[in-house]
Motif scaffolding. Structure first.
Motif, mmCIF file in Angstrom:
data_model
loop_
_atom_site.group_PDB
_atom_site.id
_atom_site.type_symbol
_atom_site.label_atom_id
_atom_site.label_comp_id
_atom_site.label_asym_id
_atom_site.label_seq_id
_atom_site.Cartn_x
_atom_site.Cartn_y
_atom_site.Cartn_z
ATOM 1 N N ARG A 109 3.598 15.200 -10.588
ATOM 2 C CA ARG A 109 4.653 15.255 -11.602
ATOM 3 C C ARG A 109 5.065 16.685 -11.925
ATOM 4 N N SER A 110 4.094 17.567 -12.156
ATOM 5 C CA SER A 110 4.411 18.950 -12.532
ATOM 6 C C SER A 110 5.155 19.689 -11.432
ATOM 7 N N LEU A 111 4.970 19.270 -10.178
ATOM 8 C CA LEU A 111 5.673 19.909 -9.061
ATOM 9 C C LEU A 111 7.010 19.242 -8.769
ATOM 10 N N LEU A 112 7.051 17.915 -8.850
ATOM 11 C CA LEU A 112 8.244 17.173 -8.448
ATOM 12 C C LEU A 112 9.357 17.250 -9.491
ATOM 13 N N LEU A 113 9.007 17.209 -10.788
ATOM 14 C CA LEU A 113 10.039 17.208 -11.819
ATOM 15 C C LEU A 113 10.938 18.442 -11.756
ATOM 16 N N PRO A 114 10.370 19.652 -11.701
ATOM 17 C CA PRO A 114 11.265 20.822 -11.573
ATOM 18 C C PRO A 114 12.111 20.778 -10.301
ATOM 19 N N PHE A 115 11.539 20.259 -9.200
ATOM 20 C CA PHE A 115 12.312 20.203 -7.954
ATOM 21 C C PHE A 115 13.440 19.185 -8.054
ATOM 22 N N VAL A 116 13.188 18.039 -8.693
ATOM 23 C CA VAL A 116 14.243 17.040 -8.881
ATOM 24 C C VAL A 116 15.355 17.604 -9.759
ATOM 25 N N ILE A 117 14.987 18.287 -10.852
ATOM 26 C CA ILE A 117 15.996 18.909 -11.711
ATOM 27 C C ILE A 117 16.774 19.966 -10.937
ATOM 28 N N ALA A 118 16.062 20.739 -10.082
ATOM 29 C CA ALA A 118 16.728 21.755 -9.267
ATOM 30 C C ALA A 118 17.712 21.121 -8.289
ATOM 31 N N LEU A 119 17.341 19.993 -7.688
ATOM 32 C CA LEU A 119 18.256 19.294 -6.777
ATOM 33 C C LEU A 119 19.520 18.846 -7.501
ATOM 34 N N ILE A 120 19.353 18.336 -8.735
ATOM 35 C CA ILE A 120 20.508 17.890 -9.509
ATOM 36 C C ILE A 120 21.408 19.075 -9.839
ATOM 37 N N LEU A 147 0.824 -1.207 0.000
ATOM 38 C CA LEU A 147 0.000 0.000 0.000
ATOM 39 C C LEU A 147 0.864 1.265 0.000
ATOM 40 N N LEU A 148 1.982 1.227 0.743
ATOM 41 C CA LEU A 148 2.883 2.377 0.780
ATOM 42 C C LEU A 148 3.510 2.625 -0.582
ATOM 43 N N VAL A 149 3.934 1.554 -1.260
ATOM 44 C CA VAL A 149 4.526 1.695 -2.587
ATOM 45 C C VAL A 149 3.510 2.253 -3.571
ATOM 46 N N CYS A 150 2.275 1.741 -3.522
ATOM 47 C CA CYS A 150 1.227 2.235 -4.413
ATOM 48 C C CYS A 150 0.923 3.706 -4.144
ATOM 49 N N LEU A 151 0.910 4.088 -2.866
ATOM 50 C CA LEU A 151 0.651 5.489 -2.516
ATOM 51 C C LEU A 151 1.765 6.396 -3.027
ATOM 52 N N ILE A 152 3.014 5.957 -2.865
ATOM 53 C CA ILE A 152 4.148 6.752 -3.354
ATOM 54 C C ILE A 152 4.089 6.893 -4.878
ATOM 55 N N GLY A 153 3.773 5.777 -5.572
ATOM 56 C CA GLY A 153 3.649 5.841 -7.028
ATOM 57 C C GLY A 153 2.548 6.786 -7.475
ATOM 58 N N TRP A 154 1.415 6.756 -6.774
ATOM 59 C CA TRP A 154 0.306 7.663 -7.110
ATOM 60 C C TRP A 154 0.704 9.116 -6.895
ATOM 61 N N LEU A 155 1.419 9.379 -5.801
ATOM 62 C CA LEU A 155 1.870 10.742 -5.525
ATOM 63 C C LEU A 155 2.876 11.224 -6.567
ATOM 64 N N LEU A 156 3.741 10.322 -7.048
ATOM 65 C CA LEU A 156 4.711 10.696 -8.074
ATOM 66 C C LEU A 156 4.020 11.067 -9.383
ATOM 67 N N GLY A 174 9.754 5.816 -16.679
ATOM 68 C CA GLY A 174 9.243 6.322 -17.943
ATOM 69 C C GLY A 174 7.733 6.467 -17.937
ATOM 70 N N ALA A 175 7.032 5.499 -17.302
ATOM 71 C CA ALA A 175 5.577 5.598 -17.218
ATOM 72 C C ALA A 175 5.141 6.739 -16.312
ATOM 73 N N ILE A 176 5.938 7.037 -15.298
ATOM 74 C CA ILE A 176 5.554 8.070 -14.329
ATOM 75 C C ILE A 176 5.939 9.460 -14.815
ATOM 76 N N TRP A 177 7.187 9.623 -15.285
ATOM 77 C CA TRP A 177 7.702 10.959 -15.625
ATOM 78 C C TRP A 177 8.084 11.110 -17.088
ATOM 79 N N GLY A 178 7.690 10.178 -17.936
ATOM 80 C CA GLY A 178 7.942 10.316 -19.355
ATOM 81 C C GLY A 178 9.414 10.221 -19.714
ATOM 82 N N VAL A 179 9.822 11.032 -20.706
ATOM 83 C CA VAL A 179 11.192 10.979 -21.199
ATOM 84 C C VAL A 179 12.185 11.394 -20.119
ATOM 85 N N VAL A 180 11.814 12.403 -19.322
ATOM 86 C CA VAL A 180 12.705 12.845 -18.241
ATOM 87 C C VAL A 180 12.935 11.710 -17.250
#
Length: 356
Positions: A26-37, A13-22, A303-309
């Motif tokens: 997506r629109s919020l997390l992707l820029p933050f992940v790129i910013a962290l890198i 259930l925790l894994v499914c919840l994390i996947g759903w949140l990802l 790839g299914a969650i965040w596409g090409v990025v």
């Protein structure tokens, strides 16, 4: 005592919840992940500049940090401009190359006297070339379109990074626990820095050599294919194969003879083979690669969650998970299962005892 079935159910259930949140975020997390890198790269480059001796002196911290920030900004701007220009031109020429590829298949069918001629749609989906160009453009567009948000995140990370250690220290009840946590964090950071510094340097060399080979032969979009080789080099084996196939296929449809095609395929193949099998393992020192099955599952998942990025970031993210899990006794089996050979180093059990 909690039953094993309940523990497994809660974990799923925790894994499914994390996947759903990802997916949802997506629109919020992707820029933050790129910013962290980007923030991590700025600090790593700043430490590198600070270690460069200038006579008996070394650069002050604020000077090395400013140079690192300026270097990342200039390089990113120049590379994105060149790649976007190449992608725009390739998108315009893609239908022509696809028709040329269909003609090439027809010629091969005639030469082999096949009753059922080979067609492009038999091997690849319809409009595969324009869709591949669109996918590549979406990667760069996503990064460029989120540039303002990424810049804001990076700015706040830089402004607040001086407080990170103090906050981290106050998470623990005693100085001994904080010291043990800092030791584990430092060890993990060293491992990650070792991996990504070497991987990035090797990827840059691979991209530059790829561009130089294509420029020498005269194939267009050399800078674009060099950038693709740089990105795909983070994906072991699969990425190297794809980075050779793309320019080779273009050479087959761009030139009327097979000479340039053979030269590009053999030249890029030799570069990838030499760097991937001799230079990189010698520099890396230890095998941190993932198993082939894990690579494919990671590609499918991210790839299914965040596409090409997500497809580009999947292996670096999974490598970080392996490095972190390998340092703790309880999570070490996860690192062993994800690794290629099971050699992930020894956990720091003594430090973990301090944290209890």
């Amino acid at each position: 005592m909690r039953s094993p079935l309940l523990s497994v159910t809660l974990s799923v259930l925790l894994v499914c919840l994390i996947g759903w949140l990802l997916v949802v975020g997506r629109s919020l997390l992707l820029p933050f992940v790129i910013a962290l890198i980007v923030w991590y790269m700025i600090n790593a480059l700043s430490h590198l500049f600070a270690r460069i001796p200038i006579g008996r002196w070394r650069l002050p911290g604020f000077v090395s940090f400013s140079l690192a920030l300026l270097t990342i900004f200039v390089v990113s701007t120049v590379v994105l401009d060149i790649v976007m220009a190449n992608l725009t031109q390739l998108a315009q020429d893609a239908p022509t190359y696809q028709r040329r590829l269909e003609e090439l298949f027809a010629q091969i069918s005639t030469l082999l006297h096949l009753n059922d001629p080979i067609e492009l749609r038999d091997l690849l989906p319809d409009s595969i070339v324009p869709r591949m160009v669109t996918a590549g453009a979406s990667l760069v567009t996503t990064i460029a379109g989120s540039a303002s948000l990424v810049f804001i995140y990076v700015l706040f990370l830089i402004l607040e990074q001086s407080t990170f250690d103090r906050k981290f220290e106050r998470l623990f009840a005693s100085p001994a626990q904080a010291e043990a946590a800092f030791a584990i964090r430092e060890e993990i950071n060293r491992s990650i820095m070792h991996y990504f510094s070497i991987k990035t340097a090797v990827s840059v060399v691979t991209g530059v050599l790829t561009s130089l080979v294509l420029i020498a032969i005269g194939l267009p979009y050399a800078a674009l294919f060099g950038f693709i080789a740089f990105l795909l080099n983070y994906i072991p084996t699969i990425g190297s194969m794809i980075s050779v196939v793309f320019p080779s296929v273009l050479a087959a449809v761009y030139y009327d003879t097979l000479g340039p095609f053979l030269a590009i395929a053999s030249g890029l193949g030799a570069i990838q083979f030499t760097i991937g099998n001799f230079i990189e393992p010698r520099l890396m020192g230890s095998n941190l690669n993932l198993s082939g099955l894990v690579i494919m599952l990671s590609l499918a998942f991210w790839g299914a969650i965040w596409g090409v990025v997500g497809a580009v970031l999947c292996v670096p993210l999974t490598v970080m998970i392996v490095l972190v899990c390998a340092r703790f006794e309880s999570s070490r089996p996860i690192a062993v299962l994800l690794s290629q050979t099971g050699e992930v180093g020894l956990p720091r059990t003594g430090l973990q005892a301090e944290l209890k």
